[in-house]
Design a protein around this motif. Structure first.
Motif, PDB file in Angstrom:
ATOM      1  N   ARG A 240       0.833  -1.183   0.000  1.00 38.00           N
ATOM      2  CA  ARG A 240       0.000   0.000   0.000  1.00 38.00           C
ATOM      3  C   ARG A 240       0.879   1.248   0.000  1.00 38.00           C
ATOM      4  NH1 ARG A 240      -5.318  -1.428   0.862  1.00 38.00           N
ATOM      5  NH2 ARG A 240      -5.613   0.597  -0.127  1.00 38.00           N
ATOM      6  N   SER A 241       0.224   2.406  -0.039  1.00 37.89           N
ATOM      7  CA  SER A 241       0.941   3.689   0.002  1.00 37.89           C
ATOM      8  C   SER A 241       0.754   4.338   1.357  1.00 37.89           C
ATOM      9  CB  SER A 241       0.436   4.606  -1.113  1.00 37.89           C
ATOM     10  OG  SER A 241       0.687   4.036  -2.388  1.00 37.89           O
ATOM     11  N   ILE A 242       1.634   5.285   1.659  1.00 41.67           N
ATOM     12  CA  ILE A 242       1.602   5.953   2.957  1.00 41.67           C
ATOM     13  C   ILE A 242       1.632   7.465   2.741  1.00 41.67           C
ATOM     14  CG2 ILE A 242       4.123   5.877   3.173  1.00 41.67           C
ATOM     15  CD1 ILE A 242       3.765   5.510   6.181  1.00 41.67           C
ATOM     16  N   PRO A 243       0.838   8.227   3.511  1.00 37.35           N
ATOM     17  CA  PRO A 243       0.923   9.693   3.415  1.00 37.35           C
ATOM     18  C   PRO A 243       2.182  10.198   4.106  1.00 37.35           C
ATOM     19  CG  PRO A 243      -0.710   9.049   5.053  1.00 37.35           C
ATOM     20  CD  PRO A 243      -0.237   7.780   4.404  1.00 37.35           C
ATOM     21  N   VAL A 244       2.909  11.069   3.428  1.00 38.92           N
ATOM     22  CA  VAL A 244       4.197  11.567   3.931  1.00 38.92           C
ATOM     23  C   VAL A 244       4.196  13.090   3.888  1.00 38.92           C
ATOM     24  CG1 VAL A 244       6.688  11.624   3.552  1.00 38.92           C
ATOM     25  CG2 VAL A 244       5.419   9.494   3.189  1.00 38.92           C
TER      26      VAL A 244
ATOM     27  N   SER B  72       2.370  14.173   0.536  1.00 37.79           N
ATOM     28  CA  SER B  72       2.370  13.368  -0.679  1.00 37.79           C
ATOM     29  C   SER B  72       2.079  11.915  -0.316  1.00 37.79           C
ATOM     30  CB  SER B  72       3.718  13.478  -1.398  1.00 37.79           C
ATOM     31  OG  SER B  72       4.757  12.942  -0.577  1.00 37.79           O
ATOM     32  N   ILE B  73       1.661  11.154  -1.303  1.00 36.43           N
ATOM     33  CA  ILE B  73       1.369   9.735  -1.107  1.00 36.43           C
ATOM     34  C   ILE B  73       2.490   8.937  -1.767  1.00 36.43           C
ATOM     35  CG2 ILE B  73      -0.290   7.896  -1.496  1.00 36.43           C
ATOM     36  CD1 ILE B  73      -1.284  10.071   0.379  1.00 36.43           C
TER      37      ILE B  73
ATOM     38  N   THR C 284      -5.206   3.302   4.780  1.00 37.30           N
ATOM     39  CA  THR C 284      -5.155   2.427   3.611  1.00 37.30           C
ATOM     40  C   THR C 284      -6.545   1.958   3.193  1.00 37.30           C
ATOM     41  OG1 THR C 284      -4.709   0.589   5.136  1.00 37.30           O
ATOM     42  CG2 THR C 284      -2.815   1.603   4.061  1.00 37.30           C
ATOM     43  N   ASN C 285      -7.558   2.506   3.825  1.00 41.09           N
ATOM     44  CA  ASN C 285      -8.943   2.134   3.491  1.00 41.09           C
ATOM     45  C   ASN C 285      -9.104   0.611   3.547  1.00 41.09           C
ATOM     46  OD1 ASN C 285     -11.617   2.618   2.764  1.00 41.09           O
ATOM     47  ND2 ASN C 285     -11.197   2.488   0.583  1.00 41.09           N
ATOM     48  N   SER C 286      -8.648   0.044   4.647  1.00 38.98           N
ATOM     49  CA  SER C 286      -8.552  -1.417   4.766  1.00 38.98           C
ATOM     50  C   SER C 286      -9.661  -1.983   5.643  1.00 38.98           C
ATOM     51  CB  SER C 286      -7.176  -1.804   5.322  1.00 38.98           C
ATOM     52  OG  SER C 286      -6.148  -1.318   4.502  1.00 38.98           O
TER      53      SER C 286
END
Length: 509
Positions: free
Chosen positions: A292-296, A307-308, A419-421
């Motif tokens: 998944r991606s992480i907000p940074v 940014s993602i 992560t909308n998990s």
């Protein structure tokens, strides 16, 4: 002249048969459902339950007419409700009511039916409407409310469990033992706890507290602050036939530091307990190309901006055991900095979840900063492979109940909102049902759930073959079949047109 009375008698007999069929349909229900898993019909579990209800139950579906005309899936729910009534042989009464027309909106809101705001397009006009789609179940002096009912895929599970709990006057209880003393269920695990509490009664247990015998399953989340006295209580509970989930990782990540500093967890009593049962949690992190991606937060000229970024340490699980009840119809799971598990082959543990074959390990020194993507790949070449992320055991062991170990203590935390998990909670519900020995509940949960996305096929070659076959069928074969059918129709008509003049000439001759 004699044929007319016969036609009238035939018509009357036909009408009589149709009336008798309609009357018997209230007691005998038949449906031809050719879909996989018969998703448009209620299951054998639900049919058996409603036939055994000893007293009358009333199910009222409060459905706004404005929503009913817009959402076709509500008709499938209505259809399933009447199927429940038909299989109950008269013990279940179903009614569909428009709350606004009946003037009962205030009353049903007090019962727990939640109003929903939706946008409607009627007569080329867009408007915001308040609608209702909830169910109230009444049985004896007990009432249960399903606040919002809109998804037919999970409706049978929700209704059957609600009916069963009402009839049996029992809701399965899950004990929650948090392994970090500074955490609280309603704070760090608010999202998953609110979902799980719809199906189970959740009880947060205090450290060193004996585990009550009425707990159907135990969730041990984390292990940093658990003492030997705590693990002794857990061992005693398991030896009495109890079942438990251990969500424990071998690495601690500090979420308060900018670079997400990580360090191996020290050896803890919970590690000793798990090793006694045949599972070792390693002090490493699994990273995967499926992630998944992480907000940074990044620094910019005028301040900071977010940014993602792709983040291999947040693993998206794609490799699961399709033969185990918990993961038979797997819908997905995202793990945060998971640790690999080593299983004792002499014991009865079975692998539930694994990383993909393109995964690798982060070993000491641990670097977990999403701002250092190259460093995250540091050990990839030497450690590439498949790693165990979750395992289940205890099916054949008479000395204890069932055990599940997941190498991540954060998969039920509020991190899942990034992560909308929501499928993490679905997996937890499957675990709870299996651990509580509630195989009927689990069969309903996994009946219609299945992840059929092409991007979930792990093998790139297999994924390419499936995608190519889908393209061949949809882009080429279907249009060619339509064109071939049209050509055959044209040739057939042309042949008939040429044959007709020859027939007329022969008749004239």
């Amino acid at each position: 002249m004699m044929r007319r009375p016969q036609h009238i008698v035939t018509l009357l007999l036909t009408l009589l048969v149709l009336v008798l069929v309609g009357l018997n349909s209230a007691f005998y229900f038949v449906r031809l459902d050719l879909t996989e898993q018969r998703v448009y019909s209620i299951s054998a579990v639900s049919r058996a339950l409603v036939r055994e209800i000893p007293d009358n139950a009333r199910i009222t579906f409060y459905l706004s007419d404005r929503l009913r005309t817009q959402a076709v899936e509500t008709e499938q729910i209505v259809d399933l409700l009447y199927e429940y009534a038909a299989h109950s042989r008269g013990t279940i009464d179903v009614e569909v009511v428009d709350p606004a027309a009946a003037g009962v909106t205030a009353e049903i809101e007090q019962l727990g039916v939640m109003p929903q705001q939706i946008q409607l397009i009627e007569q080329d006009q867009q408007s915001l409407a308040t609608v209702y789609t909830g169910i109230v179940i009444e049985y004896l002096d007990r009432t249960h409310t399903l606040p919002v009912v809109i998804d037919p895929r999970v409706f049978e599970y929700e209704l059957t469990i609600a009916l069963r709990n009402l009839v049996r006057d029992h809701t399965p209880q899950i004990g929650i033992l948090l392994g970090r003393a500074d955490e609280a269920l309603e704070r760090e695990y608010q999202l998953s706890a609110s979902r799980l509490s719809r199906r189970f009664t959740l009880r947060q247990l205090a450290a060193a507290e004996p585990i009550p015998p009425d707990i159907d399953a135990l969730f041990v989340i984390g292990g940093r602050d658990l003492t030997a006295a705590d693990t002794a209580m857990i061992h005693d509970y398991l030896s009495r036939g109890g079942s438990a989930l251990f969500a424990v990782d071998g690495v601690k990540v500090d979420l308060q530091t900018p670079n997400l500093a990580a360090a191996p967890a020290p050896r803890r009593p919970v590690d000793e307990l798990l090793e006694e049962y045949g599972v070792r949690v390693r002090r490493e992190i699994v990273l995967d190309e499926y992630h998944r991606s992480i907000p940074v937060a990044r620094a910019g000229g005028a301040g900071t901006f977010q940014s993602i970024e792709p983040y291999p340490a947040w693993v998206s699980v794609v490799n699961y055991n399709s033969d185990h009840p918990v993961s038979a119809r797997f819908t997905g799971l995202d793990l945060y900095w998971p640790s690999p598990l080593d299983l004792d082959p002499a014991l009865d543990f079975e692998i539930l979840l694994q990383s993909s074959s393109r995964a690798w390990l982060m070993q000491e020194p641990l670097i977990t900063s999403p701002l250092q993507p190259a460093a995250l790949q540091r050990d990839a070449a030497e450690t590439r492979g498949r790693y165990v992320l979750a395992a289940a055991g205890g099916q054949q062991n008479q000395d204890r109940g069932r055990i599940v170990v997941v190498g991540d203590s954060d998969f039920l935390s509020n991190l899942l909102q990034y992560t909308n998990s929501g499928h993490n909670v679905d997996f937890a519900e499957n675990l709870a049902a299996w651990l509580a020995l509630d195989d009927e509940l689990l069969s309903l949960r996994t009946r219609a759930a299945r992840d059929v996305r092409l991007n979930r096929i792990e093998d790139p070659a297999a994924r390419s073959r499936v995608a190519g076959f889908a393209q061949l069928v949809n882009v080429y074969l279907v249009p060619l079949a339509v064109a071939f059918y049209g050509l055959m129709r044209y040739l057939r008509r042309r042949s008939r047109a040429h044959a007709k003049p020859r027939t007329e000439r022969s008749t004239t001759a």
